[in-house]
Scaffold this active site. Structure first.
Site, PDB file in Angstrom:
ATOM      1  N   GLU A  65       5.737  40.128 -55.858  1.00 28.44           N
ATOM      2  CA  GLU A  65       5.081  40.617 -57.390  1.00 28.44           C
ATOM      3  C   GLU A  65       7.041  40.775 -57.950  1.00 28.44           C
ATOM      4  O   GLU A  65       7.452  39.963 -59.499  1.00 28.44           O
ATOM      5  CB  GLU A  65       4.898  41.993 -57.369  1.00 28.44           C
ATOM      6  CG  GLU A  65       3.752  42.065 -56.605  1.00 28.44           C
ATOM      7  CD  GLU A  65       3.656  42.566 -55.249  1.00 28.44           C
ATOM      8  OE1 GLU A  65       4.219  41.708 -54.777  1.00 28.44           O
ATOM      9  OE2 GLU A  65       3.068  43.232 -55.443  1.00 28.44           O
ATOM     10  N   THR A 213      -1.179  29.726 -13.836  1.00 31.07           N
ATOM     11  CA  THR A 213      -0.897  28.841 -15.551  1.00 31.07           C
ATOM     12  C   THR A 213       0.911  29.093 -15.236  1.00 31.07           C
ATOM     13  O   THR A 213       1.341  27.032 -14.808  1.00 31.07           O
ATOM     14  CB  THR A 213      -1.091  28.424 -16.772  1.00 31.07           C
ATOM     15  OG1 THR A 213      -3.296  28.544 -16.688  1.00 31.07           O
ATOM     16  CG2 THR A 213      -0.641  27.721 -17.764  1.00 31.07           C
ATOM     17  N   LEU A 221       5.925  27.031 -24.063  1.00 33.88           N
ATOM     18  CA  LEU A 221       4.812  27.736 -25.026  1.00 33.88           C
ATOM     19  C   LEU A 221       6.272  27.906 -26.465  1.00 33.88           C
ATOM     20  O   LEU A 221       5.736  28.924 -27.207  1.00 33.88           O
ATOM     21  CB  LEU A 221       4.763  29.472 -24.253  1.00 33.88           C
ATOM     22  CG  LEU A 221       4.160  28.861 -22.798  1.00 33.88           C
ATOM     23  CD1 LEU A 221       4.705  30.148 -22.248  1.00 33.88           C
ATOM     24  CD2 LEU A 221       2.890  28.232 -22.919  1.00 33.88           C
ATOM     25  N   ARG A 224       7.366  23.583 -31.157  1.00 29.90           N
ATOM     26  CA  ARG A 224       8.439  22.368 -30.755  1.00 29.90           C
ATOM     27  C   ARG A 224       7.994  21.648 -31.787  1.00 29.90           C
ATOM     28  O   ARG A 224       8.678  21.035 -32.841  1.00 29.90           O
ATOM     29  CB  ARG A 224       8.767  22.131 -30.487  1.00 29.90           C
ATOM     30  CG  ARG A 224       8.321  21.404 -28.941  1.00 29.90           C
ATOM     31  CD  ARG A 224       8.709  21.754 -27.522  1.00 29.90           C
ATOM     32  NE  ARG A 224       7.494  20.697 -26.726  1.00 29.90           N
ATOM     33  CZ  ARG A 224       6.807  21.464 -26.031  1.00 29.90           C
ATOM     34  NH1 ARG A 224       6.830  22.721 -26.346  1.00 29.90           N
ATOM     35  NH2 ARG A 224       5.807  21.386 -25.199  1.00 29.90           N
TER      36      ARG A 224
HETATM   37  N1  NAP Z   1      -6.942  22.838 -20.147  1.00 29.61           N
HETATM   38  C1  NAP Z   1      -6.249  23.724 -21.076  1.00 29.61           C
HETATM   39  O1  NAP Z   1      -6.094  23.568 -22.179  1.00 29.61           O
HETATM   40  C2  NAP Z   1      -5.672  24.573 -19.743  1.00 29.61           C
HETATM   41  C3  NAP Z   1      -4.568  25.639 -20.554  1.00 29.61           C
HETATM   42  C4  NAP Z   1      -4.017  26.060 -19.785  1.00 29.61           C
HETATM   43  C5  NAP Z   1      -4.048  25.628 -18.146  1.00 29.61           C
HETATM   44  N2  NAP Z   1      -4.752  25.205 -17.753  1.00 29.61           N
HETATM   45  C6  NAP Z   1      -4.875  24.941 -16.424  1.00 29.61           C
HETATM   46  O2  NAP Z   1      -4.849  26.700 -15.670  1.00 29.61           O
HETATM   47  C7  NAP Z   1      -5.447  25.923 -14.645  1.00 29.61           C
HETATM   48  C8  NAP Z   1      -4.962  27.932 -14.293  1.00 29.61           C
HETATM   49  O3  NAP Z   1      -5.575  28.539 -14.334  1.00 29.61           O
HETATM   50  P1  NAP Z   1      -6.791  29.586 -13.794  1.00 29.61           P
HETATM   51  O4  NAP Z   1      -7.935  30.006 -13.906  1.00 29.61           O
HETATM   52  O5  NAP Z   1      -6.320  28.902 -12.073  1.00 29.61           O
HETATM   53  O6  NAP Z   1      -5.402  30.744 -13.258  1.00 29.61           O
HETATM   54  P2  NAP Z   1      -4.576  31.098 -14.978  1.00 29.61           P
HETATM   55  O7  NAP Z   1      -5.514  31.828 -15.927  1.00 29.61           O
HETATM   56  O8  NAP Z   1      -3.726  31.079 -15.494  1.00 29.61           O
HETATM   57  O9  NAP Z   1      -4.456  32.418 -14.038  1.00 29.61           O
HETATM   58  C9  NAP Z   1      -4.939  33.623 -13.539  1.00 29.61           C
HETATM   59  C10 NAP Z   1      -4.312  34.876 -13.224  1.00 29.61           C
HETATM   60  O10 NAP Z   1      -3.818  35.453 -14.417  1.00 29.61           O
HETATM   61  C11 NAP Z   1      -4.001  37.047 -14.052  1.00 29.61           C
HETATM   62  N3  NAP Z   1      -4.642  37.557 -15.260  1.00 29.61           N
HETATM   63  C12 NAP Z   1      -5.727  36.484 -15.701  1.00 29.61           C
HETATM   64  N4  NAP Z   1      -6.849  37.271 -16.394  1.00 29.61           N
HETATM   65  C13 NAP Z   1      -6.151  38.526 -16.507  1.00 29.61           C
HETATM   66  C14 NAP Z   1      -6.500  39.630 -16.972  1.00 29.61           C
HETATM   67  N5  NAP Z   1      -6.951  39.790 -18.261  1.00 29.61           N
HETATM   68  N6  NAP Z   1      -5.744  40.529 -16.941  1.00 29.61           N
HETATM   69  C15 NAP Z   1      -5.134  40.942 -15.430  1.00 29.61           C
HETATM   70  N7  NAP Z   1      -3.680  39.495 -15.025  1.00 29.61           N
HETATM   71  C16 NAP Z   1      -5.308  38.134 -15.848  1.00 29.61           C
HETATM   72  C17 NAP Z   1      -4.310  37.719 -13.073  1.00 29.61           C
HETATM   73  O11 NAP Z   1      -2.568  37.288 -11.758  1.00 29.61           O
HETATM   74  P3  NAP Z   1      -2.194  37.851 -10.844  1.00 29.61           P
HETATM   75  O12 NAP Z   1      -3.268  36.706  -9.790  1.00 29.61           O
HETATM   76  O13 NAP Z   1      -1.246  37.232 -10.672  1.00 29.61           O
HETATM   77  O14 NAP Z   1      -2.969  39.042 -10.993  1.00 29.61           O
HETATM   78  C18 NAP Z   1      -4.939  35.830 -11.704  1.00 29.61           C
HETATM   79  O15 NAP Z   1      -4.593  35.545 -11.110  1.00 29.61           O
HETATM   80  C19 NAP Z   1      -3.791  24.921 -14.121  1.00 29.61           C
HETATM   81  O16 NAP Z   1      -4.232  23.834 -13.442  1.00 29.61           O
HETATM   82  C20 NAP Z   1      -3.290  24.793 -15.811  1.00 29.61           C
HETATM   83  O17 NAP Z   1      -2.964  23.701 -15.247  1.00 29.61           O
HETATM   84  C21 NAP Z   1      -5.756  24.547 -18.416  1.00 29.61           C
END
Ligand code: NAP
Length: 326
Positions: A65, A213, A221, A224
């Site tokens: 405004e 991850t 993150l 850029r």
């Molecule tokens: N394609 C894509 O778009 C993409 C994107 C990102 C990642 N990725 C891939 O995904 C893979 C990893 O996935 P992931 O499922 O193994 O692991 P993740 O989701 O990256 O991490 C899991 C961890 O996050 C924490 N966590 C998740 N949700 C939570 C919640 N609601 N509250 C508290 N803590 C929470 C816990 O940590 P703590 O065990 O420390 O308590 C859990 O062990 C990697 O290979 C990565 O390259 C792919």
């Protein structure tokens, strides 16, 4: 339906919509720069001609405004003009003096407002102030469009929770991450999709990944590849990290409380699988983008399977994007 303080006025709804549409167009110029404020646009109309335009250009800058009123070359005309604005003018002293006061001070006789301020503490106050000063007020012109423009801001103020957008990339065979002992490329989606993701990062104030991850991919993150400021970075989990630019949150509720406290109106959740599943299962999400790339990895970490129909589907480079609403 538009509500009006007086039933009689000379302008048709179609005319109001034309000028409000222009105000919405102006508002968009602030995209990614006004957070945690909303995008707002404003035009001043005299004798059915636009004589002033303005928008909120960045956080801390003058409101739409003020800019619109300032841009009018012949201020004498303000007394015979209508002001169109996409959000209720503010009535409180914040970073700038209240816009409602300015409208009254400039003796603008009529204000057309797309929507009320969503903040329950202030909603209606600006409108009331204008009406009490004798300004003719109409509310509700192109309200759905105005709400859509500031989805995160509105959701945040109406619910006290950040607007949550989930995003992940998957292969044709439903994989989103490499198995632990697999050292192949980790990138699934195309460069064009990366631009799209960085645009999302510029529009949402916070970004979240799971602890695995963060540890496995060590992602930057940042946005850029797109203008605007970087999101505030979070990771979920109990595990420690040596990244001091990423804030640790041990639960979704702790994360939401932090956002409420720091005015972080929207979050982009980028995975991995377990993190995305925890948002999907808790129902604490608003939109999701599933990016499917034309590759097959055969094994690895499985992407979430959406159990609902997408609202739209579009192609970016070689990728297919499915867009879901909760
Ligand atoms: N394609 C894509 O778009 C993409 C994107 C990102 C990642 N990725 C891939 O995904 C893979 C990893 O996935 P992931 O499922 O193994 O692991 P993740 O989701 O990256 O991490 C899991 C961890 O996050 C924490 N966590 C998740 N949700 C939570 C919640 N609601 N509250 C508290 N803590 C929470 C816990 O940590 P703590 O065990 O420390 O308590 C859990 O062990 C990697 O290979 C990565 O390259 C792919």
């Amino acid at each position: 339906m538009a509500e009006s303080s007086q039933s009689h006025h000379n302008s048709s709804v179609a005319e109001h919509e034309k000028f409000m549409r222009r105000s919405l167009e102006l508002a968009v110029h602030g995209r990614g720069k006004t957070l945690s404020n909303p995008m707002v646009g404003c035009v001043i109309v005299w004798n059915n001609t636009i004589i002033g335009e303005g928008f909120h250009s960045r956080f801390g800058a003058p409101h739409a405004e003020v800019e619109a009123i300032r841009s009018v070359q012949n201020p004498k005309l303000l007394k015979e003009s209508r002001l169109y604005v996409t959000l209720e003018p503010c009535s409180h002293f914040g970073k700038t003096p209240p816009c409602a006061n300015l409208i009254i001070e400039k003796e603008i006789p009529e204000a057309i407002i797309a929507m009320r301020d969503p903040n329950p503490v202030v909603t209606g106050n600006g409108i009331q102030k204008l009406q009490e000063a004798g300004v003719r007020v109409t509310v509700g012109i192109l309200e759905p469009e105005a709400r859509n423009l500031n989805k995160s801001f509105i959701h945040f103020h109406e619910t006290g929770k950040p607007y949550v957008v989930l995003k992940w990339a998957r292969t044709l065979d439903g994989i989103m991450g490499r198995a632990k002992d697999d050292h192949g490329s980790r990138q699934i989606s195309s460069e064009v999709s990366a631009l799209f993701v960085h645009k999302l990062r510029s529009e949402l104030m916070g970004i979240v990944v799971g602890s695995k991850t963060l540890q496995l991919d060590n992602p930057q993150l940042t946005n850029r590849l797109w203008p605007g400021s970087d999101p505030v970075k979070f990771y979920l989990g109990k595990s420690k990290s040596d990244r001091d630019d990423v804030i640790r949150m041990t639960s979704i509720s702790e994360l939401f409380a932090y956002c409420q406290n720091k005015n972080i109106t929207g979050l982009l959740i980028e995975g991995g699988s377990e993190t995305l599943q925890s948002f999907l299962q808790s129902g604490e999400w608003n939109e999701a983008f599933e990016i499917e790339a034309p590759v097959r990895w055969e094994n690895g970490i499985k992407a979430p399977e959406m159990k609902r129909n997408n609202s739209e589907i579009f192609q970016l480079g070689n990728d297919l994007i499915r867009h879901y609403y909760n």
